[in-house]
Write a protein that holds these residues in place. Structure first.
Motif, PDB file in Angstrom:
ATOM      1  N   LEU A   1      -1.086   5.981   5.176  1.00 53.10           N
ATOM      2  CA  LEU A   1      -0.203   5.332   4.281  1.00 53.10           C
ATOM      3  C   LEU A   1       1.224   5.894   4.182  1.00 53.10           C
ATOM      4  O   LEU A   1       2.255   4.910   4.018  1.00 53.10           O
ATOM      5  N   MET A   2       1.212   7.323   4.266  1.00 57.34           N
ATOM      6  CA  MET A   2       2.262   7.991   3.996  1.00 57.34           C
ATOM      7  C   MET A   2       3.132   8.063   5.212  1.00 57.34           C
ATOM      8  O   MET A   2       4.410   8.388   5.391  1.00 57.34           O
ATOM      9  N   GLU A   3       2.571   7.681   6.409  1.00 54.25           N
ATOM     10  CA  GLU A   3       3.187   7.878   7.754  1.00 54.25           C
ATOM     11  C   GLU A   3       4.458   6.669   8.032  1.00 54.25           C
ATOM     12  O   GLU A   3       4.320   5.733   7.656  1.00 54.25           O
TER      13      GLU A   3
ATOM     14  N   PHE B   1       7.981   1.717   0.657  1.00 56.13           N
ATOM     15  CA  PHE B   1       6.809   0.889   0.515  1.00 56.13           C
ATOM     16  C   PHE B   1       5.574   1.547  -0.052  1.00 56.13           C
ATOM     17  O   PHE B   1       4.821   1.277  -0.736  1.00 56.13           O
ATOM     18  N   ALA B   2       5.457   2.781   0.482  1.00 57.98           N
ATOM     19  CA  ALA B   2       4.540   3.657   0.169  1.00 57.98           C
ATOM     20  C   ALA B   2       4.729   4.600  -1.157  1.00 57.98           C
ATOM     21  O   ALA B   2       3.820   5.430  -1.480  1.00 57.98           O
ATOM     22  N   GLN B   3       5.802   4.492  -1.806  1.00 60.83           N
ATOM     23  CA  GLN B   3       6.229   5.483  -3.009  1.00 60.83           C
ATOM     24  C   GLN B   3       5.173   5.043  -4.083  1.00 60.83           C
ATOM     25  O   GLN B   3       4.793   6.128  -4.558  1.00 60.83           O
ATOM     26  N   PRO B   4       4.872   3.773  -4.595  1.00 58.63           N
ATOM     27  CA  PRO B   4       4.149   3.780  -5.797  1.00 58.63           C
ATOM     28  C   PRO B   4       2.560   4.344  -5.404  1.00 58.63           C
ATOM     29  O   PRO B   4       2.143   4.922  -6.217  1.00 58.63           O
ATOM     30  N   VAL B   5       1.953   4.375  -4.196  1.00 58.26           N
ATOM     31  CA  VAL B   5       0.872   5.118  -3.868  1.00 58.26           C
ATOM     32  C   VAL B   5       0.969   6.483  -3.812  1.00 58.26           C
ATOM     33  O   VAL B   5       0.006   7.406  -4.421  1.00 58.26           O
ATOM     34  N   ARG B   6       2.090   6.914  -3.424  1.00 59.52           N
ATOM     35  CA  ARG B   6       2.289   8.242  -3.196  1.00 59.52           C
ATOM     36  C   ARG B   6       2.603   8.834  -4.773  1.00 59.52           C
ATOM     37  O   ARG B   6       2.017   9.875  -5.041  1.00 59.52           O
ATOM     38  N   ARG B   7       3.163   8.197  -5.473  1.00 57.52           N
ATOM     39  CA  ARG B   7       3.252   8.740  -6.788  1.00 57.52           C
ATOM     40  C   ARG B   7       1.900   8.857  -7.566  1.00 57.52           C
ATOM     41  O   ARG B   7       1.555   9.606  -8.382  1.00 57.52           O
TER      42      ARG B   7
ATOM     43  N   LEU C   1     -11.725   1.537  -2.528  1.00 59.18           N
ATOM     44  CA  LEU C   1     -10.443   2.083  -2.938  1.00 59.18           C
ATOM     45  C   LEU C   1      -9.884   2.209  -1.452  1.00 59.18           C
ATOM     46  O   LEU C   1      -8.676   1.898  -1.095  1.00 59.18           O
ATOM     47  N   SER C   2     -10.510   2.618  -0.556  1.00 58.70           N
ATOM     48  CA  SER C   2     -10.083   2.960   0.997  1.00 58.70           C
ATOM     49  C   SER C   2      -9.881   1.371   1.544  1.00 58.70           C
ATOM     50  O   SER C   2      -8.511   1.417   2.132  1.00 58.70           O
ATOM     51  N   ALA C   3     -10.432   0.479   1.459  1.00 60.92           N
ATOM     52  CA  ALA C   3     -10.349  -0.711   2.099  1.00 60.92           C
ATOM     53  C   ALA C   3      -8.911  -1.476   1.498  1.00 60.92           C
ATOM     54  O   ALA C   3      -8.195  -1.967   2.237  1.00 60.92           O
ATOM     55  N   ALA C   4      -8.671  -1.262   0.017  1.00 64.97           N
ATOM     56  CA  ALA C   4      -7.504  -1.717  -0.486  1.00 64.97           C
ATOM     57  C   ALA C   4      -6.301  -0.998   0.007  1.00 64.97           C
ATOM     58  O   ALA C   4      -5.216  -1.689   0.354  1.00 64.97           O
ATOM     59  N   LEU C   5      -6.274   0.465   0.183  1.00 66.05           N
ATOM     60  CA  LEU C   5      -5.308   1.198   0.538  1.00 66.05           C
ATOM     61  C   LEU C   5      -4.971   0.792   2.161  1.00 66.05           C
ATOM     62  O   LEU C   5      -3.932   0.901   2.761  1.00 66.05           O
TER      63      LEU C   5
ATOM     64  N   ILE D   1      -8.394  -4.982  10.746  1.00 65.03           N
ATOM     65  CA  ILE D   1      -8.611  -3.457  10.396  1.00 65.03           C
ATOM     66  C   ILE D   1      -8.445  -3.469   8.918  1.00 65.03           C
ATOM     67  O   ILE D   1      -9.001  -2.695   8.215  1.00 65.03           O
ATOM     68  N   SER D   2      -7.748  -4.402   8.159  1.00 64.38           N
ATOM     69  CA  SER D   2      -7.838  -4.459   6.735  1.00 64.38           C
ATOM     70  C   SER D   2      -9.062  -5.179   6.080  1.00 64.38           C
ATOM     71  O   SER D   2      -9.036  -5.317   4.895  1.00 64.38           O
ATOM     72  N   ALA D   3     -10.036  -5.620   6.886  1.00 62.98           N
ATOM     73  CA  ALA D   3     -11.181  -6.044   6.529  1.00 62.98           C
ATOM     74  C   ALA D   3     -10.934  -7.524   5.730  1.00 62.98           C
ATOM     75  O   ALA D   3     -11.485  -7.615   4.803  1.00 62.98           O
ATOM     76  N   LEU D   4     -10.209  -8.229   6.224  1.00 63.37           N
ATOM     77  CA  LEU D   4      -9.878  -9.673   5.578  1.00 63.37           C
ATOM     78  C   LEU D   4     -10.797 -10.599   6.664  1.00 63.37           C
ATOM     79  O   LEU D   4     -10.581 -10.757   7.695  1.00 63.37           O
ATOM     80  N   PRO D   5     -11.542 -11.574   5.863  1.00 62.48           N
ATOM     81  CA  PRO D   5     -11.857 -12.624   6.727  1.00 62.48           C
ATOM     82  C   PRO D   5     -11.001 -13.504   7.143  1.00 62.48           C
ATOM     83  O   PRO D   5      -9.889 -13.806   6.753  1.00 62.48           O
ATOM     84  N   PRO D   6     -11.190 -14.350   8.279  1.00 60.07           N
ATOM     85  CA  PRO D   6     -12.439 -14.428   8.895  1.00 60.07           C
ATOM     86  C   PRO D   6     -12.783 -13.463  10.139  1.00 60.07           C
ATOM     87  O   PRO D   6     -13.359 -13.494  11.161  1.00 60.07           O
ATOM     88  N   PHE D   7     -12.122 -12.260  10.315  1.00 57.08           N
ATOM     89  CA  PHE D   7     -11.924 -11.439  11.465  1.00 57.08           C
ATOM     90  C   PHE D   7     -13.121 -10.369  11.316  1.00 57.08           C
ATOM     91  O   PHE D   7     -13.578 -10.221  10.189  1.00 57.08           O
TER      92      PHE D   7
END
Length: 671
Positions: free
Chosen positions: A293-295, A582-588, A436-440, A393-399
């Motif tokens: 997420l930081m990349e 975009f990643a700033q909220p998660v980074r903080r 948590l990993s799936a949400a990230l 890869i985000s584990a969203l149906p129906p994939f």
């Protein structure tokens, strides 16, 4: 001719193709010739392994060749486990070869790639067929060296040289630990054949040491934290179709080695071994996706995401080990099925995403997302297929990513039946960490797709692009179709891997294709079920109905107005969201603790004409806390041991004598 002989013949074809790549050198015909020739053995090996997995439940043909150790020979065996991973490997090599037919034309130095590409595939196949320790290790090292040569293809780049050096060091370390693990399994009699190891009784202490060595050896190749440091450097360094093979396929060869030894050769398992694997997998998943997420480098983001998915697979394998040790056969079958299903799924969507990143790199010459944007208007097919990979890869149906991760969570829900309190407490915690990993992961790939393909072009190179060649598009479209197909028909995959699961844990999930409406029911209908086909139809019908209603009944009055500019009238592309913002909220939230992230703002005083600057500093705590001290200690020891080069002959003989006595004592105590 047996299935095993056919696949070994394909290995010979790959090796001959690699030799042809050396002979053709810099010829402009080399690229289509080598990748075109790789298509044939890949297709034959894929079809053969698929037929063997579908028809040969018990049959496991073997072959012994008079090469290798004189008293042992080279043993090869094709069983259900090998067939499944051969199917994954050869389908990946088939599509990578197809992609290479187009992508390879843009290579600056194809003669550095073409000889080693088929050799790399041959090495992976030989690992999957090896039936003795010597053949396994030779094939493993051959695979590592061929992939190292591909990483070093663009060796004039300093970052690639650093990646290659770190990769070869970690690969050598992994091979050494696997050598020690096989030595413990073989025992003092030196029984290096897998059949002998499989039949032998292994003491709990031996099994524990083998597990630790295996986690170091196979875990380093797979990218298990904290042995991951080479992966985000090496996987992006090679050409994109090689990156797809390394991330999508080679990491699965490491998982095969782990499954082969823990579930097959060791035989009995202990509950605490499952706990160790489970915790390492959960930490790997969270660590990998947080770094992804930081990349801002698209290929490095995908490499870190591979670490996260490897963690998900190891969580499933840890659950299977724990359930098997406690005699919960059906739960163990569910967890192992989830792991194998995710192995297949990850090979699909990660290869697709690396192909998409390669298409972006070909069109724009950039991997930095901060220099991209707006590509959806110029590269619609690449954008669509990349979006499919992001959703998968985000584990969203129906994939397909949703189907396998849903099975992982269904296995986690069986944890209350475990008798050990350590597992009762740890497994739900791991489930929360995976959630948590799936949400990230979803946030990470919203960033990857949005910053790369949406918005306005941030540079001129992103504004003057065109769609890539038809070979590359064909490979991406096939993988996008497979992501959807395996997502809406997961029961076929579950039934397909059931012979593998049964051979390892003695149980299998109920037959899923007999369930009405193509639903999947892991345990019982009273607990949970999932129907990917109905979800797909619901989404398709709802979206179509919405589009029809809007176009049919919306007002036809034409109104023109300025587009909403989010409060910024400036039309410059620099006003858009960036990958960093975009990643700033998660980074903080997480970065201060996990990455030691520091934000530095230099705001000039009033009247000062200097521009304000904002910078972010991040650290890899594992690299600085583990590897920097180790490299310092190795350097110090090497400096001290350098004196051994200047000993007298008498001191050399004394040193050799003492080493011989020490080794004899070790052998005496071991036997």
């Amino acid at each position: 001719m047996t299935s095993l002989s056919v696949i070994l013949s394909c290995v010979v074809m790959f090796l001959l193709t690699g030799a042809l790549g050396v002979l053709m050198g810099r010829s402009h015909r080399a690229t289509p010739a080598i990748y075109g020739l790789c298509l044939l053995p890949s297709a034959i090996a894929f079809a053969t392994s698929l037929m063997h997995l579908a028809t040969s439940i018990v049959d496991a043909p073997t072959l012994v060749l008079p090469i290798g150790l004189p008293w042992l020979g080279a043993h090869f065996r094709l069983d259900a486990l090998s067939s499944f991973f051969l199917l994954v490997a050869n389908l990946g090599s088939l599509l990578s070869s197809l992609y290479g037919l187009g992508y390879g034309r843009h290579e600056h130095a194809p003669h550095r790639v073409l000889p080693f590409f088929p050799a790399f595939i041959a090495g992976m196949i030989l690992v999957l067929l090896a039936d003795d320790a010597f053949t396994f290790l030779i094939s493993w090292e051959f695979m590592s060296l061929a992939s190292w040569a591909l990483v070093m293809a663009h060796h004039r780049n300093a970052d690639n040289r650093r990646a290659g050096y770190l990769y070869i060091v970690m690969a050598s370390f992994g091979t050494l630990t696997l050598l020690l693990a096989f030595g413990l399994l073989a025992g003092p009699k030196g029984a290096y054949g897998f059949a002998t190891m499989r039949a032998a009784e292994h003491a709990p202490l031996t099994a524990g040491l083998v597990l630790i060595l295996l986690l170091l050896g196979a875990g380093s190749k797979a990218g298990l934290v904290p042995l991951h440091v080479w992966l985000p450097l090496a996987h992006p360094a090679g050409p994109s179709h090689v990156s797809a093979l390394m991330s999508g396929i080679m990491t699965k060869i490491a998982i095969y080695g782990f499954i082969r030894i823990t579930f097959d050769l060791l035989g009995t398992s202990m509950w605490w071994s499952g706990l160790i694997v489970l915790m390492l997998g959960a930490g790997t998943a969270a660590f990998g996706i947080l770094h992804a997420l930081m990349e801002r480098d698209l290929k490095r983001l995908l490499a870190y995401s591979t670490i996260e998915n490897i963690g998900v697979i190891f969580v499933s394998l840890g659950l299977a080990l724990a359930f098997k040790a406690d005699g919960m056969g059906l739960a163990a079958a569910l967890a192992l099925t989830a792991a194998l299903f995710h192995v297949l799924n990850h090979s699909f969507f990660k290869s697709l995403l690396f192909f998409g990143a390669g298409a972006v790199l070909t069109a724009t010459g950039a991997r930095d997302m901060e220099k991209l944007g707006g590509l959806i208007h110029h590269m619609p097919i690449t954008s669509f297929t990349f979006l499919v990979g992001c959703v998968s890869i985000s584990a969203l149906p129906p994939f397909n990513g949703f189907a396998s991760e849903w099975l992982v969570f269904q296995a986690i829900l069986q944890s209350p039946d475990l008798p050990q309190w350590a597992l009762k407490i740890a497994v739900p915690a791991v489930g929360g960490l995976l959630a948590l990993s799936a949400a990230l992961a979803a946030a990470c790939f919203i960033k990857a797709f949005g910053i790369t393909f949406l918005g306005r072009p941030r540079t001129a190179s992103a504004d003057e692009v065109a769609e890539v060649d038809h070979f590359s598009l064909a490979a991406m479209c096939v993988l996008a179709g497979l992501c959807l197909l395996t997502g809406i028909l997961p029961g076929a995959i579950i039934d397909g891997v059931s012979p593998v699961v049964f051979s390892l844990v003695g149980e299998r999930m109920p037959r899923q294709m007999d369930i009405p409406w193509l639903s999947i029911v892991p345990i019982a209908e009273s607990r949970s079920s999932y129907n990917g086909l109905l979800v797909f139809l619901f989404i398709a019908v709802s979206a179509s109905a919405t589009i029809f209603i809007v176009h049919r009944y919306a007002s036809r009055t034409l109104r023109r107005s300025a587009a909403w500019d989010c409060g910024f009238p400036e039309s410059s592309p620099s006003t858009q969201y960036t990958a960093g913002s975009f990643a700033q909220p998660v980074r903080r939230v997480f970065g201060t603790l996990a990455l030691r992230a520091r934000e530095r703002v230099d705001m000039p005083a009033p009247g000062d004409l200097r521009p304000a600057t904002f910078s972010v500093e991040q650290q890899d705590l594992i690299w600085e806390g583990l590897y920097v001290p180790i490299t310092g200690a190795v350097g110090f020891a090497a400096e001290k041991l350098n004196r051994l080069q200047f000993l007298s002959i008498r001191r050399y003989l004394s040193l050799v004598f003492l080493a011989l006595v020490f080794l004899l004592l070790v052998l005496a105590l071991w036997s």
